[in-house]
Design a protein around this motif. Structure first.
Motif, PDB file in Angstrom:
ATOM      1  N   PRO A 249      33.135  56.733  29.145  1.00 59.90           N
ATOM      2  CA  PRO A 249      32.184  55.767  29.695  1.00 59.90           C
ATOM      3  C   PRO A 249      32.682  54.339  29.441  1.00 59.90           C
ATOM      4  N   PRO A 250      32.133  53.349  30.131  1.00 62.16           N
ATOM      5  CA  PRO A 250      32.625  51.970  30.001  1.00 62.16           C
ATOM      6  C   PRO A 250      32.561  51.417  28.587  1.00 62.16           C
ATOM      7  N   GLU A 251      31.592  51.877  27.775  1.00 64.08           N
ATOM      8  CA  GLU A 251      31.505  51.343  26.416  1.00 64.08           C
ATOM      9  C   GLU A 251      32.676  51.787  25.544  1.00 64.08           C
ATOM     10  N   ASN A 252      33.383  52.843  25.975  1.00 63.64           N
ATOM     11  CA  ASN A 252      34.582  53.276  25.277  1.00 63.64           C
ATOM     12  C   ASN A 252      35.789  52.865  26.118  1.00 63.64           C
ATOM     13  N   GLN A 253      36.203  51.632  25.957  1.00 65.31           N
ATOM     14  CA  GLN A 253      37.258  51.060  26.799  1.00 65.31           C
ATOM     15  C   GLN A 253      38.649  51.592  26.471  1.00 65.31           C
ATOM     16  N   LEU A 254      38.826  52.169  25.278  1.00 63.31           N
ATOM     17  CA  LEU A 254      40.178  52.435  24.789  1.00 63.31           C
ATOM     18  C   LEU A 254      40.513  53.906  24.590  1.00 63.31           C
ATOM     19  N   GLY A 255      39.556  54.788  24.743  1.00 65.57           N
ATOM     20  CA  GLY A 255      39.890  56.211  24.745  1.00 65.57           C
ATOM     21  C   GLY A 255      39.844  56.892  23.400  1.00 65.57           C
ATOM     22  N   ASP A 256      40.840  56.683  22.537  1.00 61.62           N
ATOM     23  CA  ASP A 256      40.927  57.440  21.289  1.00 61.62           C
ATOM     24  C   ASP A 256      40.627  56.550  20.080  1.00 61.62           C
ATOM     25  N   PRO A 257      40.204  57.137  18.958  1.00 60.99           N
ATOM     26  CA  PRO A 257      39.797  56.355  17.781  1.00 60.99           C
ATOM     27  C   PRO A 257      40.894  55.454  17.218  1.00 60.99           C
ATOM     28  N   ASP A 258      42.142  55.943  17.174  1.00 64.84           N
ATOM     29  CA  ASP A 258      43.224  55.118  16.627  1.00 64.84           C
ATOM     30  C   ASP A 258      43.463  53.871  17.480  1.00 64.84           C
ATOM     31  N   SER A 259      43.414  54.032  18.791  1.00 66.79           N
ATOM     32  CA  SER A 259      43.588  52.877  19.669  1.00 66.79           C
ATOM     33  C   SER A 259      42.445  51.888  19.486  1.00 66.79           C
ATOM     34  N   ARG A 260      41.247  52.400  19.319  1.00 64.21           N
ATOM     35  CA  ARG A 260      40.082  51.530  19.115  1.00 64.21           C
ATOM     36  C   ARG A 260      40.207  50.770  17.801  1.00 64.21           C
TER      37      ARG A 260
ATOM     38  N   THR B 182      46.345  51.040   6.636  1.00 68.13           N
ATOM     39  CA  THR B 182      46.034  52.211   7.459  1.00 68.13           C
ATOM     40  C   THR B 182      46.452  51.990   8.907  1.00 68.13           C
ATOM     41  N   LEU B 183      46.465  50.720   9.351  1.00 71.94           N
ATOM     42  CA  LEU B 183      46.830  50.445  10.735  1.00 71.94           C
ATOM     43  C   LEU B 183      48.270  50.837  11.039  1.00 71.94           C
ATOM     44  N   LEU B 184      49.122  50.736  10.031  1.00 73.89           N
ATOM     45  CA  LEU B 184      50.547  51.020  10.245  1.00 73.89           C
ATOM     46  C   LEU B 184      50.808  52.494  10.524  1.00 73.89           C
ATOM     47  N   HIS B 185      49.832  53.333  10.216  1.00 75.73           N
ATOM     48  CA  HIS B 185      50.002  54.772  10.449  1.00 75.73           C
ATOM     49  C   HIS B 185      49.188  55.245  11.663  1.00 75.73           C
ATOM     50  N   LYS B 186      48.686  54.295  12.416  1.00 74.79           N
ATOM     51  CA  LYS B 186      47.986  54.610  13.658  1.00 74.79           C
ATOM     52  C   LYS B 186      48.840  54.149  14.836  1.00 74.79           C
ATOM     53  N   THR B 187      48.551  54.698  16.000  1.00 72.87           N
ATOM     54  CA  THR B 187      49.296  54.331  17.202  1.00 72.87           C
ATOM     55  C   THR B 187      48.322  53.998  18.320  1.00 72.87           C
ATOM     56  N   ILE B 188      48.565  52.876  18.972  1.00 74.77           N
ATOM     57  CA  ILE B 188      47.760  52.509  20.148  1.00 74.77           C
ATOM     58  C   ILE B 188      48.394  53.100  21.394  1.00 74.77           C
ATOM     59  N   PHE B 189      47.565  53.704  22.214  1.00 74.54           N
ATOM     60  CA  PHE B 189      47.988  54.103  23.547  1.00 74.54           C
ATOM     61  C   PHE B 189      47.243  53.214  24.540  1.00 74.54           C
ATOM     62  N   TYR B 190      47.985  52.387  25.240  1.00 72.98           N
ATOM     63  CA  TYR B 190      47.388  51.538  26.265  1.00 72.98           C
ATOM     64  C   TYR B 190      47.272  52.330  27.563  1.00 72.98           C
ATOM     65  N   GLY B 191      46.078  52.341  28.141  1.00 72.25           N
ATOM     66  CA  GLY B 191      45.875  53.020  29.420  1.00 72.25           C
ATOM     67  C   GLY B 191      46.058  52.048  30.577  1.00 72.25           C
ATOM     68  N   VAL B 192      46.706  52.507  31.628  1.00 68.61           N
ATOM     69  CA  VAL B 192      46.886  51.678  32.827  1.00 68.61           C
ATOM     70  C   VAL B 192      46.590  52.505  34.073  1.00 68.61           C
ATOM     71  N   ILE B 193      46.101  51.831  35.083  1.00 66.40           N
ATOM     72  CA  ILE B 193      45.892  52.445  36.399  1.00 66.40           C
ATOM     73  C   ILE B 193      46.871  51.817  37.374  1.00 66.40           C
ATOM     74  N   VAL B 194      47.579  52.649  38.091  1.00 71.89           N
ATOM     75  CA  VAL B 194      48.561  52.197  39.080  1.00 71.89           C
ATOM     76  C   VAL B 194      48.091  52.645  40.461  1.00 71.89           C
ATOM     77  N   VAL B 195      48.043  51.700  41.399  1.00 71.29           N
ATOM     78  CA  VAL B 195      47.559  51.995  42.750  1.00 71.29           C
ATOM     79  C   VAL B 195      48.524  51.424  43.772  1.00 71.29           C
ATOM     80  N   CYS B 196      48.896  52.259  44.726  1.00 74.43           N
ATOM     81  CA  CYS B 196      49.622  51.783  45.901  1.00 74.43           C
ATOM     82  C   CYS B 196      48.757  52.054  47.120  1.00 74.43           C
TER      83      CYS B 196
END
Length: 399
Positions: free
Chosen positions: A249-260, A381-395
């Motif tokens: 949902p929109p309130e969860n902009q980033l997907g997973d807890p580590d990215s948040r 603790t941040l150094l052991h987490k990984t951010i996954f950036y989500g992107v949408i690609v449209v042609c």
């Protein structure tokens, strides 16, 4: 009449000395990536957008190979003497120049092979007037050779920028998640959407998220409506923007807890603002009045906007994720958390400094980024987490 305390008097002096008029004339006058070429500039901190562009490069090349060729003046009001390409939200530096080079070279080779001719090319670099066009043009003039004529087009891509049927290809890379404005309700202290204690909307209350989602919907529709007028029939609109998984949902902009937890717009940012409040450098209302004008759409939201606009046929649309940095870089930073905090703070400066400075002034802006750097450097603790950036690609093809 009460006499102000020493701390209150100091705060009043600080406000008079450092606070400018907040975003006078609208967000478009201050929203931009940090210019120049120092350690806090966008030019030195745009690896994530570069990675996203690399990720979507095959889709863009495929679109160019399959697009209609223009070489006849058979459409009323159209001029095909040159092929015209626009980068909308170009910012500064390598990413935009590399993209335009790639598009021009791909088209040049295709025309030479299929039509035995080499058309002239015009490239339009467009961004808000606050963008550092000087740095961009210096980079452009330093190029040893280029196969196109270049021009800068200042203005918001949420409005018309070009004449009707002017463009053959329009690209917008890592820009459309930036909104045209903070929703009015979010900056109204009396509104239920007043975003107290947060700089952004991830995890925010329902009223805040709804206001952002509504603004995002309007902005996407405005963007598409303008491009519908500007792109020739058969031309290409290629968009890459920050996005979120359709399951979220929109309130969860980033997907997973580590990215948040690790994203530069969330925990550490809110903590840095709170530090300024706790130290008496700003009051809570000043903190709460700052909001980051970004929204990560879902593919459904983007598709609905395209269908509603009409005039475009979606050729391909995908949701992709990319990691914030390499495993080697992560191991390097685990050994040196201070350098990680500095790198993360420079990234935040590159993307947010102009609007933070417009809100707080230069001195307090520097103090905020120092607090942010300290927060990130001290949270191992941040150094052991990984951010996954989500992107949408449209042609999409103009029909």
């Amino acid at each position: 009449m009460s006499i102000p305390t020493k701390s209150e008097a100091a705060l009043d002096i600080m406000k008079k000395e450092y606070y400018p008029e907040t975003w006078t004339g609208g967000l478009h006058r201050v929203l931009c990536m940090q210019g120049g070429d120092d350690d806090g500039s966008y030019a030195k901190n745009s690896e994530a957008p570069a990675s996203a562009i690399t990720l979507c490069k095959p889709m863009l090349l495929t679109a160019i190979q399959s697009m209609k060729l223009f070489f006849n003046n058979n459409e009323e009001g159209a001029d095909h003497d040159s092929l015209r390409i626009a980068d909308l939200g170009c910012a500064t530096g390598y990413n935009t120049l590399a993209t335009i080079d790639m598009v021009v070279e791909s088209l040049r080779l295709r025309y030479a092979k299929e039509c035995s001719l080499e058309p002239e090319f015009e490239a339009f670099f467009s961004d808000l007037p606050s963008n550092d066009f000087n740095s961009l043009f210096k980079s452009l003039s330093a190029k040893k050779s280029r196969n196109y004529y270049a021009a800068g087009v200042p203005g918001s891509f949420y409005y018309r920028l070009f004449a009707k049927r002017k463009l053959h290809i329009a690209v917008s890379l890592s820009a459309l998640h930036w909104l045209s404005q903070i929703p009015d309700a979010v900056v109204d202290k009396a509104s239920p959407a007043w975003n107290k204690g947060r700089a952004w909307i991830d995890g925010a209350k329902e009223e805040v998220v709804e206001a952002y989602a509504k603004q995002s919907e309007k902005d996407m529709e405005d963007f598409l409506r303008c491009r519908k007028e500007e792109i020739l029939q058969g031309g290409i609109l290629f968009m890459l923007m920050g996005g979120r998984p359709g399951s979220q949902p929109p309130e969860n902009q980033l997907g997973d807890p580590d990215s948040r937890a690790k994203h530069p717009f969330t925990n550490s940012m809110d903590q840095a603002w709170q530090d300024l409040v706790n130290e008496g450098l700003i009051d809570e209302e000043t903190r709460d009045g700052f909001n980051i004008p970004a929204y990560m759409r879902s593919m459904e939201e983007v598709e609905n906007a395209i269908r509603k606009c009409g005039g475009f046929e979606i050729q391909r649309m995908e949701y992709k994720t990319l990691v914030e940095h390499s495993e080697d870089k992560q191991q390097e930073w685990i050994k040196d958390p201070v350098s990680y905090g500095r790198a993360k703070a420079n990234l935040v400066r590159a993307t947010l400094r102009p609007i933070v400075e417009a809100h707080l002034g230069p001195y307090l802006s520097d103090q905020l980024f120092k607090r942010f750097e300290e927060r990130v450097s001290s949270d191992f603790t941040l150094l052991h987490k990984t951010i996954f950036y989500g992107v949408i690609v449209v042609c999409a093809v103009r029909i």
